[in-house]
Design a protein around this motif. Structure first.
Motif, mmCIF file in Angstrom:
data_model
loop_
_atom_site.group_PDB
_atom_site.id
_atom_site.type_symbol
_atom_site.label_atom_id
_atom_site.label_comp_id
_atom_site.label_asym_id
_atom_site.label_seq_id
_atom_site.Cartn_x
_atom_site.Cartn_y
_atom_site.Cartn_z
ATOM 1 N N LEU A 59 0.844 -1.190 0.000
ATOM 2 C CA LEU A 59 0.000 0.000 0.000
ATOM 3 C C LEU A 59 0.881 1.242 0.000
ATOM 4 O O LEU A 59 1.860 1.320 0.738
ATOM 5 N N SER A 60 0.527 2.233 -0.823
ATOM 6 C CA SER A 60 1.290 3.478 -0.893
ATOM 7 C C SER A 60 0.400 4.669 -0.558
ATOM 8 O O SER A 60 -0.736 4.745 -1.020
ATOM 9 N N ARG A 61 0.938 5.608 0.234
ATOM 10 C CA ARG A 61 0.282 6.886 0.494
ATOM 11 C C ARG A 61 1.163 7.997 -0.074
ATOM 12 O O ARG A 61 2.363 8.049 0.195
ATOM 13 N N PHE A 62 0.562 8.888 -0.852
ATOM 14 C CA PHE A 62 1.316 9.937 -1.526
ATOM 15 C C PHE A 62 0.839 11.305 -1.044
ATOM 16 O O PHE A 62 -0.364 11.595 -1.062
ATOM 17 N N ASP A 63 1.766 12.139 -0.593
ATOM 18 C CA ASP A 63 1.411 13.462 -0.066
ATOM 19 C C ASP A 63 1.626 14.587 -1.073
ATOM 20 O O ASP A 63 1.528 15.764 -0.737
ATOM 21 N N GLY A 64 1.895 14.219 -2.321
ATOM 22 C CA GLY A 64 2.160 15.205 -3.353
ATOM 23 C C GLY A 64 3.640 15.355 -3.639
ATOM 24 O O GLY A 64 4.035 15.911 -4.671
ATOM 25 N N THR A 65 4.470 14.845 -2.740
ATOM 26 C CA THR A 65 5.923 14.927 -2.903
ATOM 27 C C THR A 65 6.591 13.567 -2.795
ATOM 28 O O THR A 65 7.413 13.189 -3.618
#
Length: 227
Positions: A59-65
Protein backbone atom coordinates in the motif's frame (compact mmCIF):
# COMPACT_ATOMS: atom_id res chain seq x y z
CA UNK A 1 -0.21 39.64 -52.39
CA UNK A 2 1.86 40.79 -49.45
CA UNK A 3 -1.32 41.82 -47.61
CA UNK A 4 -2.92 38.41 -48.28
CA UNK A 5 0.23 36.61 -47.12
CA UNK A 6 0.36 38.60 -43.89
CA UNK A 7 -3.35 37.91 -43.33
CA UNK A 8 -2.84 34.15 -43.71
CA UNK A 9 0.17 34.15 -41.37
CA UNK A 10 -1.79 36.11 -38.76
CA UNK A 11 -4.76 33.75 -38.73
CA UNK A 12 -2.52 30.67 -38.73
CA UNK A 13 -0.87 32.00 -35.59
CA UNK A 14 -4.24 32.76 -33.96
CA UNK A 15 -5.67 29.31 -34.69
CA UNK A 16 -2.51 27.56 -33.51
CA UNK A 17 -2.70 29.09 -30.01
CA UNK A 18 -5.66 26.99 -28.71
CA UNK A 19 -3.96 23.83 -29.98
CA UNK A 20 -0.95 24.37 -27.76
CA UNK A 21 -3.34 25.04 -24.87
CA UNK A 22 -4.64 21.45 -25.10
CA UNK A 23 -1.37 20.08 -23.76
CA UNK A 24 -1.67 18.92 -20.13
CA UNK A 25 1.35 18.51 -17.91
CA UNK A 26 1.76 15.27 -16.00
CA UNK A 27 4.33 13.38 -13.95
CA UNK A 28 4.86 9.65 -14.23
CA UNK A 29 5.49 8.04 -10.84
CA UNK A 30 6.74 4.47 -10.49
CA UNK A 31 8.80 2.36 -8.12
CA UNK A 32 11.87 4.52 -8.73
CA UNK A 33 10.03 7.45 -7.12
CA UNK A 34 8.93 5.26 -4.20
CA UNK A 35 5.61 3.70 -5.31
CA UNK A 36 5.22 0.31 -3.61
CA UNK A 37 4.60 -1.60 -6.84
CA UNK A 38 4.48 -1.08 -10.60
CA UNK A 39 0.93 -2.54 -10.91
CA UNK A 40 -1.81 -0.42 -9.30
CA UNK A 41 -5.23 -2.06 -8.86
CA UNK A 42 -7.09 0.74 -7.08
CA UNK A 43 -6.64 4.28 -5.78
CA UNK A 44 -8.50 6.67 -3.51
CA UNK A 45 -8.12 10.11 -1.95
CA UNK A 46 -8.77 10.60 1.76
CA UNK A 47 -10.27 13.67 3.44
CA UNK A 48 -6.81 15.05 4.25
CA UNK A 49 -5.84 15.09 0.56
CA UNK A 50 -3.51 12.06 0.63
CA UNK A 51 -3.64 9.77 -2.41
CA UNK A 52 -3.66 6.02 -1.67
CA UNK A 53 -2.63 3.28 -4.10
CA UNK A 54 -3.28 -0.46 -3.85
CA UNK A 55 -0.49 -2.32 -5.62
CA UNK A 56 0.61 -5.92 -6.06
CA UNK A 57 3.39 -5.45 -3.48
CA UNK A 58 1.91 -3.16 -0.83
CA UNK A 59 0.00 0.00 0.00
CA UNK A 60 1.29 3.48 -0.89
CA UNK A 61 0.28 6.89 0.49
CA UNK A 62 1.32 9.94 -1.53
CA UNK A 63 1.41 13.46 -0.07
CA UNK A 64 2.16 15.21 -3.35
CA UNK A 65 5.92 14.93 -2.90
CA UNK A 66 6.86 11.52 -1.53
CA UNK A 67 5.43 8.06 -0.93
CA UNK A 68 5.03 6.20 2.35
CA UNK A 69 4.58 2.46 1.92
CA UNK A 70 2.91 -0.21 4.06
CA UNK A 71 3.29 -4.00 3.93
CA UNK A 72 2.45 -7.04 6.05
CA UNK A 73 5.09 -5.82 8.49
CA UNK A 74 2.77 -2.86 9.22
CA UNK A 75 -0.36 -4.97 9.67
CA UNK A 76 -1.62 -5.72 6.15
CA UNK A 77 -2.99 -9.29 5.86
CA UNK A 78 -1.42 -9.54 2.40
CA UNK A 79 0.80 -7.34 0.25
CA UNK A 80 -1.28 -7.82 -2.92
CA UNK A 81 -4.18 -5.36 -2.64
CA UNK A 82 -7.14 -5.04 -5.02
CA UNK A 83 -9.54 -2.40 -3.66
CA UNK A 84 -9.50 0.81 -1.58
CA UNK A 85 -12.38 2.83 -0.13
CA UNK A 86 -12.42 5.93 2.10
CA UNK A 87 -15.42 6.23 4.45
CA UNK A 88 -16.97 9.20 6.25
CA UNK A 89 -14.66 8.74 9.25
CA UNK A 90 -11.63 8.97 6.95
CA UNK A 91 -10.82 5.30 7.40
CA UNK A 92 -9.10 3.83 4.36
CA UNK A 93 -10.63 0.37 3.86
CA UNK A 94 -8.30 -2.11 2.20
CA UNK A 95 -9.30 -5.32 0.43
CA UNK A 96 -6.32 -7.63 -0.14
CA UNK A 97 -6.16 -10.45 -2.68
CA UNK A 98 -6.76 -12.82 0.22
CA UNK A 99 -10.33 -13.04 1.49
CA UNK A 100 -9.71 -10.61 4.32
CA UNK A 101 -10.24 -6.93 5.09
CA UNK A 102 -8.46 -4.22 7.05
CA UNK A 103 -8.42 -0.45 7.31
CA UNK A 104 -5.96 2.36 8.00
CA UNK A 105 -7.00 5.01 10.51
CA UNK A 106 -5.00 7.66 12.34
CA UNK A 107 -1.61 6.15 11.69
CA UNK A 108 -2.46 2.50 12.31
CA UNK A 109 -3.67 -0.50 10.29
CA UNK A 110 -6.54 -2.41 11.91
CA UNK A 111 -7.12 -6.06 11.06
CA UNK A 112 -8.75 -9.17 12.53
CA UNK A 113 -6.03 -9.37 15.16
CA UNK A 114 -6.64 -5.96 16.75
CA UNK A 115 -10.26 -5.09 15.82
CA UNK A 116 -13.16 -7.09 17.31
CA UNK A 117 -15.54 -6.31 14.43
CA UNK A 118 -13.10 -7.39 11.76
CA UNK A 119 -12.52 -10.61 13.65
CA UNK A 120 -16.19 -11.46 12.95
CA UNK A 121 -15.83 -10.89 9.20
CA UNK A 122 -15.49 -14.16 7.26
CA UNK A 123 -15.13 -13.37 3.57
CA UNK A 124 -15.59 -16.41 1.35
CA UNK A 125 -14.97 -15.19 -2.19
CA UNK A 126 -13.32 -12.45 -4.21
CA UNK A 127 -14.51 -9.00 -3.14
CA UNK A 128 -15.89 -6.80 -5.92
CA UNK A 129 -16.94 -3.53 -4.24
CA UNK A 130 -17.37 -1.70 -0.94
CA UNK A 131 -19.79 1.06 0.06
CA UNK A 132 -21.00 2.96 3.14
CA UNK A 133 -24.52 3.96 4.18
CA UNK A 134 -25.40 7.34 5.67
CA UNK A 135 -25.57 5.66 9.10
CA UNK A 136 -22.00 4.34 8.83
CA UNK A 137 -22.69 0.71 7.88
CA UNK A 138 -20.03 -0.78 5.57
CA UNK A 139 -21.03 -3.32 2.90
CA UNK A 140 -18.52 -5.59 1.18
CA UNK A 141 -19.85 -7.08 -2.06
CA UNK A 142 -18.35 -10.49 -2.73
CA UNK A 143 -18.81 -12.78 -5.71
CA UNK A 144 -21.59 -14.80 -4.06
CA UNK A 145 -22.49 -12.93 -0.88
CA UNK A 146 -22.62 -9.58 0.89
CA UNK A 147 -21.02 -8.86 4.26
CA UNK A 148 -22.43 -5.93 6.23
CA UNK A 149 -20.35 -4.38 9.03
CA UNK A 150 -22.90 -2.50 11.12
CA UNK A 151 -22.00 0.75 12.84
CA UNK A 152 -23.19 -0.77 16.15
CA UNK A 153 -20.53 -3.52 15.95
CA UNK A 154 -22.59 -6.37 14.50
CA UNK A 155 -21.61 -8.22 11.32
CA UNK A 156 -24.32 -9.63 9.00
CA UNK A 157 -24.04 -11.77 5.88
CA UNK A 158 -26.39 -12.32 2.92
CA UNK A 159 -25.80 -15.11 0.40
CA UNK A 160 -29.35 -15.57 -0.89
CA UNK A 161 -32.64 -13.75 -1.40
CA UNK A 162 -35.93 -15.47 -0.58
CA UNK A 163 -34.28 -18.86 -0.92
CA UNK A 164 -32.48 -18.16 -4.19
CA UNK A 165 -28.73 -18.04 -3.86
CA UNK A 166 -26.64 -15.15 -5.05
CA UNK A 167 -24.09 -15.97 -7.73
CA UNK A 168 -22.38 -12.66 -8.58
CA UNK A 169 -21.97 -9.12 -7.30
CA UNK A 170 -21.00 -6.30 -9.65
CA UNK A 171 -21.27 -2.81 -8.16
CA UNK A 172 -22.15 -0.96 -4.94
CA UNK A 173 -22.85 2.62 -3.94
CA UNK A 174 -24.91 4.89 -1.71
CA UNK A 175 -28.45 5.61 -2.87
CA UNK A 176 -30.15 9.01 -2.58
CA UNK A 177 -32.01 7.83 0.57
CA UNK A 178 -28.68 7.02 2.28
CA UNK A 179 -29.00 3.24 2.04
CA UNK A 180 -26.50 0.99 0.27
CA UNK A 181 -27.49 -0.28 -3.15
CA UNK A 182 -25.73 -2.94 -5.17
CA UNK A 183 -26.19 -4.90 -8.38
CA UNK A 184 -26.09 -8.68 -8.13
CA UNK A 185 -27.23 -11.87 -9.86
CA UNK A 186 -29.54 -14.52 -8.47
CA UNK A 187 -29.20 -18.13 -9.61
CA UNK A 188 -31.24 -18.60 -12.83
CA UNK A 189 -33.25 -15.48 -12.03
CA UNK A 190 -31.34 -12.59 -13.60
CA UNK A 191 -29.61 -9.42 -12.46
CA UNK A 192 -31.26 -7.12 -9.92
CA UNK A 193 -30.66 -3.84 -8.14
CA UNK A 194 -30.69 -4.58 -4.40
CA UNK A 195 -31.04 -2.25 -1.44
CA UNK A 196 -29.87 -2.89 2.12
CA UNK A 197 -32.41 -1.37 4.48
CA UNK A 198 -31.38 -1.67 8.11
CA UNK A 199 -30.71 -5.38 8.61
CA UNK A 200 -32.73 -6.55 5.60
CA UNK A 201 -32.17 -7.03 1.90
CA UNK A 202 -34.75 -6.14 -0.75
CA UNK A 203 -34.86 -5.96 -4.53
CA UNK A 204 -35.43 -2.57 -6.12
CA UNK A 205 -35.48 -3.36 -9.82
CA UNK A 206 -35.02 -6.19 -12.30
CA UNK A 207 -32.25 -5.18 -14.71
CA UNK A 208 -31.42 -7.98 -17.14
CA UNK A 209 -31.58 -11.73 -17.59
CA UNK A 210 -27.85 -12.34 -17.50
CA UNK A 211 -24.72 -10.87 -15.98
CA UNK A 212 -22.48 -11.81 -18.91
CA UNK A 213 -20.77 -8.77 -20.45
CA UNK A 214 -22.68 -6.54 -18.01
CA UNK A 215 -21.03 -3.94 -15.82
CA UNK A 216 -22.86 -1.12 -14.00
CA UNK A 217 -20.87 2.11 -13.91
CA UNK A 218 -23.27 4.47 -12.13
CA UNK A 219 -26.72 4.31 -10.57
CA UNK A 220 -28.98 7.04 -9.20
CA UNK A 221 -32.65 7.98 -9.18
CA UNK A 222 -32.20 9.94 -12.40
CA UNK A 223 -29.31 8.22 -14.18
CA UNK A 224 -28.25 4.62 -14.76
CA UNK A 225 -25.07 3.95 -16.74
CA UNK A 226 -24.19 0.38 -17.76
CA UNK A 227 -21.95 -1.24 -20.30
Amino acid sequence: MLRVLLYLIFWNLIYSLPLSGQEYSYVNYNTREGLAGSVVYSMAQDHDGFMWFATETGLSRFDGTRFKNFTTADGLPDNELIKLYVDSKNRVWILPFKNMICYYWRGKIYNAENDSRLKQVKLKQESRAIAESSTGDIAIIEMQSVTLIKNDGRVLSFDSFKGTRMVAGFWAGRLSNGNIGFVGSLWKSGVYMFEITGDTLRTMKYLTSTGNMFQPLHYSDSLQVMR
